[in-house]
Scaffold this motif. Sequence first.
Motif, short mmCIF file in Angstrom:
data_model
loop_
_atom_site.label_atom_id
_atom_site.label_comp_id
_atom_site.label_asym_id
_atom_site.label_seq_id
_atom_site.Cartn_x
_atom_site.Cartn_y
_atom_site.Cartn_z
N LEU A 172 -8.91 3.99 10.57
CA LEU A 172 -9.08 4.28 9.14
C LEU A 172 -8.75 5.74 8.83
N GLU A 173 -9.25 6.64 9.66
CA GLU A 173 -9.00 8.06 9.42
C GLU A 173 -7.52 8.41 9.59
N GLU A 227 -4.98 6.46 8.96
CA GLU A 227 -4.27 6.00 7.77
C GLU A 227 -4.47 6.97 6.61
N GLU A 252 0.24 -0.92 7.59
CA GLU A 252 -1.10 -0.37 7.74
C GLU A 252 -1.82 -1.14 8.85
N ALA A 299 -5.20 -0.26 10.04
CA ALA A 299 -6.66 -0.29 9.91
C ALA A 299 -7.11 -1.44 9.04
N THR A 329 -6.37 1.46 2.73
CA THR A 329 -6.51 2.85 2.29
C THR A 329 -5.11 3.37 1.91
N SER A 383 -13.46 -2.60 -0.38
CA SER A 383 -13.54 -1.85 0.88
C SER A 383 -14.97 -1.79 1.41
N LEU A 394 -16.21 -3.27 4.97
CA LEU A 394 -16.62 -2.34 6.03
C LEU A 394 -18.12 -2.33 6.28
N GLN A 439 -12.47 6.56 -1.38
CA GLN A 439 -12.28 5.98 -0.05
C GLN A 439 -13.07 6.75 1.01
N ILE A 454 -15.98 5.01 3.25
CA ILE A 454 -15.80 4.84 4.70
C ILE A 454 -16.88 5.60 5.47
N GLY A 507 -14.95 -0.91 10.57
CA GLY A 507 -13.51 -1.08 10.72
C GLY A 507 -13.11 -2.14 11.72
#
Length: 335
Positions: free
Chosen positions: A10-11, A13, A139, A141, A145, A212, A216, A306, A310, A321
């Motif tokens: 995630l980070e 992306e 993408e 993840a 995002t 999201s 998550l 976002q 997250i 994730g």
Amino acid sequence: MTSPNGLRQLEAEMERQFSDAQATWNAVAAPAAEAARSMKATGRLLLLGMGGSHWVNRMAEPFYRQAGVDASAHVLSEYMRAPLDRPATLFLTSQSGASGEVVRFLDDQPQGTVFGLTLDPDSPLARRTRPLIGCGGVELAYAATRSLLVTLTMHAAVLAALGADMAPLRAVLEEASPPYSPELRDLIAEARNAVFVGRGALQGVADAAGLSLMELARIPVLGLEAGQFRHGPFEMVGPETAIVFLRGKGDEGDNIAGLAGELIGHGLRPGIVDLSGEAAVPGAVTLSLPPRRGMAAAAAALPALQRAVIDAAARMVPDVGMPIRSTKVTSGEAA
């Protein structure tokens, strides 16, 4: 302990979403111009997608109408069951370009000129439509995002080809530095359910943020237009609810302060992602961003929210994730 793999994806992306969006602006100029010519000829645009792709279509939808196009956004699986039988340009949006609904829709040979908005140049969507392809590849993840900001930029390129001023959105992409609020993160992390509320393009951002957080943190979440929130859902919020408003400039912030004030009067503490340029609402948790409206407001609010979602989810579940019942690309409603 959070899953290093899911959180790291995630980070990764998010770290490159601004640079990929900037590159996309230049990369899609020619197909964006072609799409603009098509919708000028038909006078109508149907925006079709699933999940986060539908919500980013919703962010852009009102601005196509402002540009003189009769535009409407539809959930693809439902549109397939009740299509509109009128000449139109179709935008089929899917970051993977390979979800079950997309493949089935293409197999049914839809009427009209179909443009595909995707991140995968080798996908069925890219191969079988007139594609606009976002930069940076697919993408990886779980939970969208980067794909949202890149797809929003593709819409912005088309709107620019229609004559809309997208300079404010491009300025957001160049800044690439969304502010952060630990208080907003904590407000979300301590909740058992949540509601995200916005108007205009920010309604699509609210819906995307809600999706999201559901994916998550695995808690119930609503994304609502501000008026719809006041008509009934006011009754479901309580001390365990994270209520987050998106407050834009001008009419995109209409009555957000009033709604937040009502909740504060009932002993609740809402959060506000505030792009209005107005005074902060006393008693609310406020993440202040520079004043913006329209597509620029969406592009600014999306990454900021976002980050809060997250980071909150990482405090709520041990394996953020890492889906337990889903996959990144799903067969969905294809069966």
